[in-house]
Design a protein around this motif. Structure first.
Motif, mmCIF file in Angstrom:
data_model
loop_
_atom_site.group_PDB
_atom_site.id
_atom_site.type_symbol
_atom_site.label_atom_id
_atom_site.label_comp_id
_atom_site.label_asym_id
_atom_site.label_seq_id
_atom_site.Cartn_x
_atom_site.Cartn_y
_atom_site.Cartn_z
ATOM 1 N N LEU A 158 11.523 12.584 -8.199
ATOM 2 C CA LEU A 158 10.340 13.198 -7.589
ATOM 3 C C LEU A 158 9.610 14.085 -8.599
ATOM 4 N N LEU A 159 10.357 14.804 -9.405
ATOM 5 C CA LEU A 159 9.729 15.612 -10.448
ATOM 6 C C LEU A 159 9.044 14.724 -11.479
ATOM 7 N N GLN A 160 9.649 13.578 -11.773
ATOM 8 C CA GLN A 160 9.022 12.637 -12.697
ATOM 9 C C GLN A 160 7.704 12.119 -12.117
ATOM 10 N N LEU A 161 7.693 11.855 -10.822
ATOM 11 C CA LEU A 161 6.472 11.408 -10.149
ATOM 12 C C LEU A 161 5.369 12.448 -10.305
ATOM 13 N N ILE A 162 5.707 13.705 -10.047
ATOM 14 C CA ILE A 162 4.718 14.776 -10.145
ATOM 15 C C ILE A 162 4.246 14.949 -11.588
ATOM 16 N N ALA A 163 5.185 14.913 -12.533
ATOM 17 C CA ALA A 163 4.822 15.088 -13.945
ATOM 18 C C ALA A 163 3.865 13.997 -14.415
ATOM 19 N N GLU A 164 4.123 12.772 -13.995
ATOM 20 C CA GLU A 164 3.261 11.665 -14.432
ATOM 21 C C GLU A 164 1.878 11.764 -13.791
ATOM 22 N N ASP A 202 0.829 -1.207 0.000
ATOM 23 C CA ASP A 202 0.000 0.000 0.000
ATOM 24 C C ASP A 202 0.863 1.258 0.000
ATOM 25 N N LEU A 203 0.365 2.290 -0.652
ATOM 26 C CA LEU A 203 1.040 3.583 -0.747
ATOM 27 C C LEU A 203 0.105 4.679 -0.251
ATOM 28 N N PHE A 204 0.672 5.655 0.438
ATOM 29 C CA PHE A 204 -0.118 6.781 0.929
ATOM 30 C C PHE A 204 0.641 8.078 0.679
ATOM 31 N N PHE A 205 -0.082 9.085 0.187
ATOM 32 C CA PHE A 205 0.457 10.435 0.063
ATOM 33 C C PHE A 205 -0.090 11.263 1.223
ATOM 34 N N ILE A 206 0.806 11.875 1.993
ATOM 35 C CA ILE A 206 0.412 12.716 3.119
ATOM 36 C C ILE A 206 0.813 14.141 2.774
ATOM 37 N N ASN A 207 -0.169 14.953 2.471
ATOM 38 C CA ASN A 207 0.093 16.307 2.000
ATOM 39 C C ASN A 207 0.534 17.232 3.129
ATOM 40 N N PRO A 208 1.210 18.321 2.810
ATOM 41 C CA PRO A 208 1.606 19.281 3.842
ATOM 42 C C PRO A 208 0.415 19.713 4.686
ATOM 43 N N ASN A 260 -0.029 25.014 -1.775
ATOM 44 C CA ASN A 260 -1.014 24.189 -1.056
ATOM 45 C C ASN A 260 -2.444 24.421 -1.540
ATOM 46 N N THR A 261 -2.581 24.707 -2.836
ATOM 47 C CA THR A 261 -3.919 24.809 -3.415
ATOM 48 C C THR A 261 -4.258 23.574 -4.242
ATOM 49 N N MET A 262 -3.294 22.667 -4.363
ATOM 50 C CA MET A 262 -3.507 21.408 -5.063
ATOM 51 C C MET A 262 -2.831 20.300 -4.253
ATOM 52 N N HIS A 263 -3.500 19.160 -4.119
ATOM 53 C CA HIS A 263 -3.010 18.064 -3.291
ATOM 54 C C HIS A 263 -2.806 16.787 -4.093
ATOM 55 N N PHE A 264 -1.867 15.978 -3.588
ATOM 56 C CA PHE A 264 -1.764 14.601 -4.052
ATOM 57 C C PHE A 264 -2.997 13.843 -3.551
ATOM 58 N N PRO A 265 -3.453 12.815 -4.268
ATOM 59 C CA PRO A 265 -4.509 11.963 -3.715
ATOM 60 C C PRO A 265 -3.951 11.207 -2.515
ATOM 61 N N VAL A 266 -4.765 10.959 -1.496
ATOM 62 C CA VAL A 266 -4.266 10.260 -0.316
ATOM 63 C C VAL A 266 -3.755 8.871 -0.676
ATOM 64 N N GLN A 267 -4.490 8.165 -1.523
ATOM 65 C CA GLN A 267 -4.035 6.876 -2.036
ATOM 66 C C GLN A 267 -4.022 6.930 -3.550
ATOM 67 N N PRO A 268 -2.959 6.440 -4.191
ATOM 68 C CA PRO A 268 -2.931 6.433 -5.648
ATOM 69 C C PRO A 268 -3.937 5.437 -6.212
ATOM 70 N N ARG A 286 -4.299 13.355 -11.715
ATOM 71 C CA ARG A 286 -4.581 12.742 -10.421
ATOM 72 C C ARG A 286 -4.652 13.751 -9.265
ATOM 73 N N PHE A 287 -4.164 14.962 -9.470
ATOM 74 C CA PHE A 287 -4.135 15.916 -8.365
ATOM 75 C C PHE A 287 -5.529 16.464 -8.055
#
Length: 285
Positions: free
Chosen positions: A157-163, A66-72, A115-123, A169-170
């Motif tokens: 990390l930039l590649q992750l964001i670009a994809e 499992d993967l989780f994104f925890i935003n600022p 902080n006006t755009m977030h990663f999804p909590v779970q991909p 997904r944001f």
């Protein structure tokens, strides 16, 4: 690396490269990282075992893979009763990925940094394999520290964001955080800053202009712990740091952490850590 504070003031990485990747293998079967938040982006990747992961208002039963994104600024915690638990953490301030010039590439990053755009909590399920591969390469680079590894990590990390951008997904962030979320952060930060004081439910309720009954119910619902249990967790975490990093006596540490009784301190410490303060000091050095 331990992060068991409400607002995490620990500096990750170095001033010139404020990013960190590390693996957590708990010392005891009973493990928790208490509710806290920070201004950096965090990615959690489960390798083995199980844990209960709370991010914002959502709670997940996490398993291997499992993967989780925890935003600022998102409140989050981890609870586990699994001696086999192993997970990886990737933590970095989003502004560290910024470009010096305000070109189109920088324009994509600004909503994340502001902080006006977030990663999804779970991909999404279809994203997990390629994200896991990128994280594996980041972790390998961080462990090997070959020439240019900092550049490699930043590029990945930039590649992750670009994809994720390419796949749309944001998520847009509501303009104003909820009043309850802000109040909870204030409460927990107050506990962190005054944990050595004689904190009680009446004093907390008075400080935040609430009835004692409402405060107790609200605190348990929001954190999953009653007030005394949470306060003890904060105090024992501070005691662990002092036991590792100072030569203060156990009595001095107990008093500095808000315990008027050394016997009560010893009992709570053993309940949480599984050993006495002196045994912990010996094992941690």
């Amino acid at each position: 690396m331990e992060k068991q504070r409400l607002y995490e003031k620990v500096r990750h990485g170095t001033p010139r490269f404020p990013m960190a990747c590390f693996t957590t293998r708990p010392e005891q079967p009973s493990f928790q990282i208490q509710l806290h938040w920070h201004n950096s982006m965090e990615i959690m990747q489960m390798e083995q075992g199980t844990a209960e992961v709370t991010i914002g208002a959502q709670t997940f039963q996490a398993h291997a893979g499992d993967l989780f994104f925890i935003n600022p600024q998102q409140l989050h915690r981890i609870l586990a009763e699994d001696a086999a638990l192993v997970y990886h953490t990737f933590i970095f301030p989003l502004h560290a990925l910024a470009f010096q010039t305000g070109d189109n590439a920088q324009a994509y990053l600004e909503p994340l940094i502001q902080n006006t755009m977030h990663f999804p909590v779970q991909p999404a399920e279809e994203d997990q394999a390629w994200i896991a591969d990128l994280l594996r390469r980041i972790l390998t680079a961080a462990e090997q520290k070959a020439a240019g590894y900092e550049l490699m990590i930043k590029a990945l990390l930039l590649q992750l964001i670009a994809e994720l951008l390419r796949r749309k997904r944001f998520l847009a962030v509501p303009q104003s955080p909820s009043k309850k979320s802000q109040q909870l952060k204030q409460m927990l930060e107050y506990i962190q800053q005054h944990s050595e004081s004689d904190l009680t439910i009446p004093t907390m309720a008075e400080t935040f202009h609430l009835s004692e009954k409402y405060f107790s119910r609200y605190f348990r619902t929001a954190t999953g712990q009653n007030f005394t249990a949470y306060l003890n967790t904060v105090r024992i975490e501070k005691a662990r740091v002092l036991l590792r990093e100072t030569d203060e006596t156990v009595l001095e540490i107990a008093l500095n952490c808000g315990y008027g009784s050394i016997s009560y301190f010893n009992r709570v410490f053993r309940q949480q850590i599984g050993m006495s303060p002196l045994q912990y000091r010996t094992s941690a050095r």
